[in-house]
Design an enzyme around this catalytic site. Structure first.
Site, PDB file in Angstrom:
ATOM      1  N   THR A 244       0.829  -1.207   0.000  1.00 35.04           N
ATOM      2  CA  THR A 244       0.000   0.000   0.000  1.00 35.04           C
ATOM      3  C   THR A 244       0.866   1.260   0.000  1.00 35.04           C
ATOM      4  O   THR A 244       0.534   2.261  -0.626  1.00 35.04           O
ATOM      5  CB  THR A 244      -0.911   0.029   1.248  1.00 35.04           C
ATOM      6  OG1 THR A 244      -1.533  -1.247   1.396  1.00 35.04           O
ATOM      7  CG2 THR A 244      -1.968   1.103   1.140  1.00 35.04           C
TER       8      THR A 244
ATOM      9  N   ARG B 196       7.892  -2.676   2.720  1.00 34.15           N
ATOM     10  CA  ARG B 196       8.077  -2.767   4.174  1.00 34.15           C
ATOM     11  C   ARG B 196       8.433  -4.185   4.552  1.00 34.15           C
ATOM     12  O   ARG B 196       7.750  -5.121   4.180  1.00 34.15           O
ATOM     13  CB  ARG B 196       6.798  -2.351   4.908  1.00 34.15           C
ATOM     14  CG  ARG B 196       6.539  -0.888   4.743  1.00 34.15           C
ATOM     15  CD  ARG B 196       5.398  -0.410   5.612  1.00 34.15           C
ATOM     16  NE  ARG B 196       5.049   0.931   5.169  1.00 34.15           N
ATOM     17  CZ  ARG B 196       4.039   1.627   5.633  1.00 34.15           C
ATOM     18  NH1 ARG B 196       3.263   1.126   6.572  1.00 34.15           N
ATOM     19  NH2 ARG B 196       3.805   2.840   5.177  1.00 34.15           N
TER      20      ARG B 196
ATOM     21  N   SER C 271       6.281   3.774   8.671  1.00 28.00           N
ATOM     22  CA  SER C 271       5.135   4.491   9.222  1.00 28.00           C
ATOM     23  C   SER C 271       4.773   4.074  10.640  1.00 28.00           C
ATOM     24  O   SER C 271       5.574   4.231  11.540  1.00 28.00           O
ATOM     25  CB  SER C 271       3.957   4.315   8.265  1.00 28.00           C
ATOM     26  OG  SER C 271       2.922   5.164   8.623  1.00 28.00           O
ATOM     27  N   HIS C 272       3.576   3.512  10.802  1.00 29.37           N
ATOM     28  CA  HIS C 272       3.081   3.193  12.146  1.00 29.37           C
ATOM     29  C   HIS C 272       3.604   1.858  12.670  1.00 29.37           C
ATOM     30  O   HIS C 272       3.287   1.476  13.788  1.00 29.37           O
ATOM     31  CB  HIS C 272       1.550   3.158  12.108  1.00 29.37           C
ATOM     32  CG  HIS C 272       1.039   2.203  11.079  1.00 29.37           C
ATOM     33  ND1 HIS C 272       1.150   2.457   9.725  1.00 29.37           N
ATOM     34  CD2 HIS C 272       0.475   0.986  11.185  1.00 29.37           C
ATOM     35  CE1 HIS C 272       0.647   1.431   9.053  1.00 29.37           C
ATOM     36  NE2 HIS C 272       0.230   0.528   9.907  1.00 29.37           N
TER      37      HIS C 272
ATOM     38  N   LYS D  11      10.103   4.070   0.287  1.00 31.67           N
ATOM     39  CA  LYS D  11       9.045   4.440  -0.640  1.00 31.67           C
ATOM     40  C   LYS D  11       9.593   5.488  -1.593  1.00 31.67           C
ATOM     41  O   LYS D  11      10.346   6.372  -1.186  1.00 31.67           O
ATOM     42  CB  LYS D  11       7.925   5.055   0.217  1.00 31.67           C
ATOM     43  CG  LYS D  11       6.712   5.460  -0.539  1.00 31.67           C
ATOM     44  CD  LYS D  11       5.617   5.834   0.437  1.00 31.67           C
ATOM     45  CE  LYS D  11       5.882   7.166   1.097  1.00 31.67           C
ATOM     46  NZ  LYS D  11       4.650   7.824   1.516  1.00 31.67           N
TER      47      LYS D  11
ATOM     48  N   ASP E 134       1.903   9.641  13.734  1.00 32.85           N
ATOM     49  CA  ASP E 134       2.521   8.319  13.653  1.00 32.85           C
ATOM     50  C   ASP E 134       4.016   8.401  13.375  1.00 32.85           C
ATOM     51  O   ASP E 134       4.603   9.492  13.407  1.00 32.85           O
ATOM     52  CB  ASP E 134       1.819   7.473  12.587  1.00 32.85           C
ATOM     53  CG  ASP E 134       2.099   7.976  11.179  1.00 32.85           C
ATOM     54  OD1 ASP E 134       2.381   9.178  11.035  1.00 32.85           O
ATOM     55  OD2 ASP E 134       2.049   7.168  10.231  1.00 32.85           O
TER      56      ASP E 134
ATOM     57  N   ASP F  41       5.971   8.374  10.800  1.00 35.38           N
ATOM     58  CA  ASP F  41       6.509   9.261   9.770  1.00 35.38           C
ATOM     59  C   ASP F  41       5.723  10.559   9.625  1.00 35.38           C
ATOM     60  O   ASP F  41       5.966  11.329   8.694  1.00 35.38           O
ATOM     61  CB  ASP F  41       6.586   8.534   8.419  1.00 35.38           C
ATOM     62  CG  ASP F  41       5.228   8.074   7.924  1.00 35.38           C
ATOM     63  OD1 ASP F  41       4.357   7.809   8.754  1.00 35.38           O
ATOM     64  OD2 ASP F  41       5.041   7.978   6.699  1.00 35.38           O
TER      65      ASP F  41
ATOM     66  N   ASP G 132       2.539  11.328   8.962  1.00 38.47           N
ATOM     67  CA  ASP G 132       1.457  11.614   8.009  1.00 38.47           C
ATOM     68  C   ASP G 132       0.069  11.317   8.569  1.00 38.47           C
ATOM     69  O   ASP G 132      -0.932  11.701   7.987  1.00 38.47           O
ATOM     70  CB  ASP G 132       1.685  10.901   6.666  1.00 38.47           C
ATOM     71  CG  ASP G 132       1.857   9.405   6.792  1.00 38.47           C
ATOM     72  OD1 ASP G 132       1.805   8.893   7.927  1.00 38.47           O
ATOM     73  OD2 ASP G 132       2.046   8.745   5.754  1.00 38.47           O
ATOM     74  N   ARG G 133       0.010  10.630   9.718  1.00 39.93           N
ATOM     75  CA  ARG G 133      -1.311  10.336  10.286  1.00 39.93           C
ATOM     76  C   ARG G 133      -1.645  11.289  11.421  1.00 39.93           C
ATOM     77  O   ARG G 133      -0.759  11.925  11.988  1.00 39.93           O
ATOM     78  CB  ARG G 133      -1.341   8.914  10.848  1.00 39.93           C
ATOM     79  CG  ARG G 133      -1.155   7.854   9.801  1.00 39.93           C
ATOM     80  CD  ARG G 133      -1.402   6.484  10.391  1.00 39.93           C
ATOM     81  NE  ARG G 133      -1.258   5.471   9.349  1.00 39.93           N
ATOM     82  CZ  ARG G 133      -1.798   4.273   9.384  1.00 39.93           C
ATOM     83  NH1 ARG G 133      -2.507   3.908  10.433  1.00 39.93           N
ATOM     84  NH2 ARG G 133      -1.624   3.424   8.392  1.00 39.93           N
TER      85      ARG G 133
ATOM     86  N   THR H  76      -7.763   2.140  -1.143  1.00 43.58           N
ATOM     87  CA  THR H  76      -6.924   2.475   0.006  1.00 43.58           C
ATOM     88  C   THR H  76      -5.501   2.826  -0.435  1.00 43.58           C
ATOM     89  O   THR H  76      -4.934   2.140  -1.282  1.00 43.58           O
ATOM     90  CB  THR H  76      -6.894   1.269   0.967  1.00 43.58           C
ATOM     91  OG1 THR H  76      -8.202   1.085   1.487  1.00 43.58           O
ATOM     92  CG2 THR H  76      -5.915   1.483   2.098  1.00 43.58           C
TER      93      THR H  76
ATOM     94  N   GLU I 171      -8.584   9.230   4.645  1.00 46.75           N
ATOM     95  CA  GLU I 171      -8.800   7.800   4.825  1.00 46.75           C
ATOM     96  C   GLU I 171      -9.207   7.547   6.269  1.00 46.75           C
ATOM     97  O   GLU I 171      -8.827   8.300   7.177  1.00 46.75           O
ATOM     98  CB  GLU I 171      -7.509   7.035   4.549  1.00 46.75           C
ATOM     99  CG  GLU I 171      -6.984   7.184   3.142  1.00 46.75           C
ATOM    100  CD  GLU I 171      -5.833   6.220   2.880  1.00 46.75           C
ATOM    101  OE1 GLU I 171      -6.101   5.139   2.359  1.00 46.75           O
ATOM    102  OE2 GLU I 171      -4.684   6.556   3.219  1.00 46.75           O
TER     103      GLU I 171
ATOM    104  N   LYS J 254      -0.675  12.447   2.946  1.00 48.53           N
ATOM    105  CA  LYS J 254      -1.487  12.836   4.079  1.00 48.53           C
ATOM    106  C   LYS J 254      -0.580  13.539   5.078  1.00 48.53           C
ATOM    107  O   LYS J 254       0.634  13.371   5.032  1.00 48.53           O
ATOM    108  CB  LYS J 254      -2.206  11.641   4.689  1.00 48.53           C
ATOM    109  CG  LYS J 254      -1.335  10.458   5.088  1.00 48.53           C
ATOM    110  CD  LYS J 254      -2.235   9.294   5.484  1.00 48.53           C
ATOM    111  CE  LYS J 254      -1.474   8.116   6.028  1.00 48.53           C
ATOM    112  NZ  LYS J 254      -1.016   7.195   4.981  1.00 48.53           N
TER     113      LYS J 254
ATOM    114  N   ARG K 200      -8.633  -6.629   7.679  1.00 54.38           N
ATOM    115  CA  ARG K 200      -9.312  -5.456   8.222  1.00 54.38           C
ATOM    116  C   ARG K 200     -10.796  -5.576   7.891  1.00 54.38           C
ATOM    117  O   ARG K 200     -11.159  -5.861   6.742  1.00 54.38           O
ATOM    118  CB  ARG K 200      -8.770  -4.183   7.604  1.00 54.38           C
ATOM    119  CG  ARG K 200      -7.264  -3.993   7.780  1.00 54.38           C
ATOM    120  CD  ARG K 200      -6.896  -2.521   7.650  1.00 54.38           C
ATOM    121  NE  ARG K 200      -5.477  -2.298   7.448  1.00 54.38           N
ATOM    122  CZ  ARG K 200      -4.544  -2.402   8.398  1.00 54.38           C
ATOM    123  NH1 ARG K 200      -4.884  -2.764   9.624  1.00 54.38           N
ATOM    124  NH2 ARG K 200      -3.269  -2.167   8.128  1.00 54.38           N
TER     125      ARG K 200
END
Ligand code: VG1
Ligand code: CO
Length: 544
Positions: free
Chosen positions: A18, A22, A113-114, A126, A278, A280, A282-283, A345, A364, A377, A497
């Site tokens: 996504t 990773r 990220s998270h 990325k 988070d 990085d 972005d959240r 997503t 999102e 984001k 999910r």
């Protein structure tokens, strides 16, 4: 500059998910693993000789090592300039901004990220294209293709670069510029929001705030912007020091993982506003005194109130949400008569819509919101957006949310995650669901009558590219939905999910607990996917 060509063997698992590639740090530490992937990216790109590449990461374990490796490969492949965040740090939205602002060819962002960090945890990489956004699927597909046949990579024989000294240096044909990671981003935020009003609201004590940087990248950004520029008390930024292992936590901004913040926000002397970001940056998670705002609601509320923010006074050209995100923002778009797009997503699907000026705001359910100011984001942007709203409206977070629900109704929403499910079991669940899809429409489950059941496909309205198999959705006559999809960011087994939503128009019923309000649909979701039955688990790992 002396350039070496090193022979290598391909790895077969370098398919970006996504949001980039990773894997466990140990996987990235295999000989040639990172090198192969970076060279595969460069081999798939064209005409970058002499151009600029932006480089930075969230500071997790292996960040500095990886940056030195990448500098040498980028140098050998002919980039003209590397812009690198001091200490190897750049939040994801800050990197996006730097790429845009300095007209870079692209950028490499190092982050998982998270996901947790540390020698036994996760690392990621990325590639972002020249609009500052994540590489679309046609690129990531090409990177993977190339990685499967790669036989050598190029690297320059140069000394390690001192990442902790701001300034430029020339190494042969290559210019290396180390920049402060925060300054450009802070300037951008200043150009979007009413900093004077925010300063007043904070210094007068009207807004008290708490920001949890979760020992990740946003610490330095939050300190500069919230404390130095807006005058918040230094103690209002917690876990502000970026740590290589995020203090052993998941840097994931939800009530389960940001527990220190959650505890304070649901206490008697809670500040008026609380937020977390988070790994990085972005959240975002938005909370107010004794209230948690679901990301889907947050997006809708931002869309409904955007004109109150200086950068968006002229209104929004359109909005977009990822498919599993609740339909709350759709109601706002319908009321204000602006287009609303539904994308798969992952932020990469918003890029074309933003570039074409079709949308101004997007988000999102996974705690991500953003706008056309960058192509990622943006966690702190969302925090400032909410602070600016509170300051203009002179209302508490709870009042803003309740007023919104009164006007638009409430899309009661939750997501259940079952993590690290054995891959064969996860695949059998997907198969099982897929087989049921054709038979579901028309069936009744209590008050829920299935209106449609399909696998989400997306045709990009700008370039016509098609993305299939983006999750299974089961929609009901009353507007409720259950969505199932497998995560594309995990590194162990598979994560299922389950996204569940139900619309509640009746304002006297808006204060229900979401798990209770969705109980019937939660049971129905299990009946359909049999995750508990097939794994023997009794509950999800995380509920958001
Ligand atoms: C998750 C989220 C998705 C988000 C992605 C990257 O992906 O669901 O909405 O865009 O993470 O976010 P998945 O495939 O695991 O569901 V981040 O902050 O991890 O870059
Ligand atoms: Co992130």
């Amino acid at each position: 500059m002396q350039i070496e060509t090193i022979t290598t063997n391909p790895y077969n698992d370098q398919n970006p998910g996504t949001s980039g590639l990773r894997k466990k740090v140990k996987v990235f530490q295999q000989p040639g693993y990172l090198e192969n992937f970076v060279q595969s990216i460069f081999d798939s790109l064209e005409d970058f000789s002499g151009k600029t590449l932006v480089l930075g990461g969230d500071g997790r374990y292996f960040n500095r090592v990886a940056i030195q490796i990448i500098i040498k490969i980028a140098a050998a492949n002919g980039f003209g300039e590397l812009i690198i965040g001091e200490g190897g740090l750049l939040s994801t939205p800050a990197a996006s901004n730097i790429i845009r602002k300095y007209n870079a060819f692209g950028g490499l962002i190092l982050s998982a990220s998270h996901n947790p960090g540390g020698p036994d945890e996760d690392f990621g990489i990325k590639y972002n294209v020249s609009n500052g956004g994540p590489a679309p699927e046609k690129y990531t597909g090409a990177f993977f293709q190339r990685s499967q046949t790669i036989s050598s990579y190029k690297t320059a024989k140069i000394e390690d670069v001192d990442l902790d000294r701001i300034g430029s240096q020339q190494i042969g044909e290559l210019k290396i510029t180390i920049i402060d990671p925060v300054t450009d981003y802070a300037e951008l935020m200043q150009s979007i929001f009413d900093f004077n009003l925010l300063k007043q609201s904070i210094s007068s004590g009207y807004i008290t705030l708490l920001f949890d940087a979760m020992s990740a990248i946003t610490g330095p950004y939050a300190k500069r912007i919230l404390v130095d520029m807006l005058g918040a008390a230094p103690s209002s930024v917690i876990n502000a020091e970026p740590l290589e292992n995020f203090g052993g936590h998941h840097p994931d901004p939800n009530l389960a993982h940001a527990h220190e913040l959650a505890e304070r926000m649901f206490s008697a002397d809670a500040p008026t506003f609380g937020a977390a970001s988070d790994g990085d940056g972005d959240r975002n998670m938005i909370t107010g005194s004794n209230i948690f705002v679901t990301p889907s609601d947050s997006l809708a509320i931002m869309a409904a109130n955007a004109r109150l923010i200086p950068a968006y006074v002229k209104g929004l050209s359109g909005v977009a949400r990822s498919m599993p995100t609740s339909q709350a923002v759709d109601r706002v778009a319908a009321k204000y008569n602006i287009p609303c797009y539904e994308t798969p997503t992952g932020w990469k699907f918003f890029g074309n819509l933003l570039d074409a000026g079709k949308i101004t705001l997007c988000g999102e359910e996974s705690f991500g919101t953003g706008s056309d100011h960058v192509r990622e984001k943006d966690g702190l942007w969302a925090v400032l957006f909410w602070l600016n709203l509170i300051a203009v409206k002179r209302q508490s977070v709870a009042d803003i949310v309740h007023e919104h629900w009164q006007k638009f109704g409430r899309d009661i929403y939750c997501r259940h995650d079952y993590e690290a499910v054995e891959t064969p079991i996860a695949n059998s669940i997907v198969e099982h669901l897929r087989n049921q899809l054709p038979t579901l429409p028309g069936q009744s489950f209590g008050e829920y009558i299935v209106k449609y059941a399909d696998e989400f496909s997306y045709e990009d309205p700008i370039d016509g590219s098609i993305s299939n198999n983006q999750g299974m959705r089961i929609g009901f006559e009353n507007g409720s939905r259950i969505v199932f999809r497998l995560s594309g960011t995990g590194t162990v087994g598979a994560t299922l999910r389950i996204y569940i939503e139900r619309f509640e128009a009746d304002a006297t019923r808006h204060d229900q607990d979401s798990q209770e309000a969705l109980a019937e649909l939660i049971i129905l979701a299990e009946q359909l996917c049999e995750i508990k039955k097939r794994t023997g688990r009794t509950e999800p790992n995380v509920i958001t």
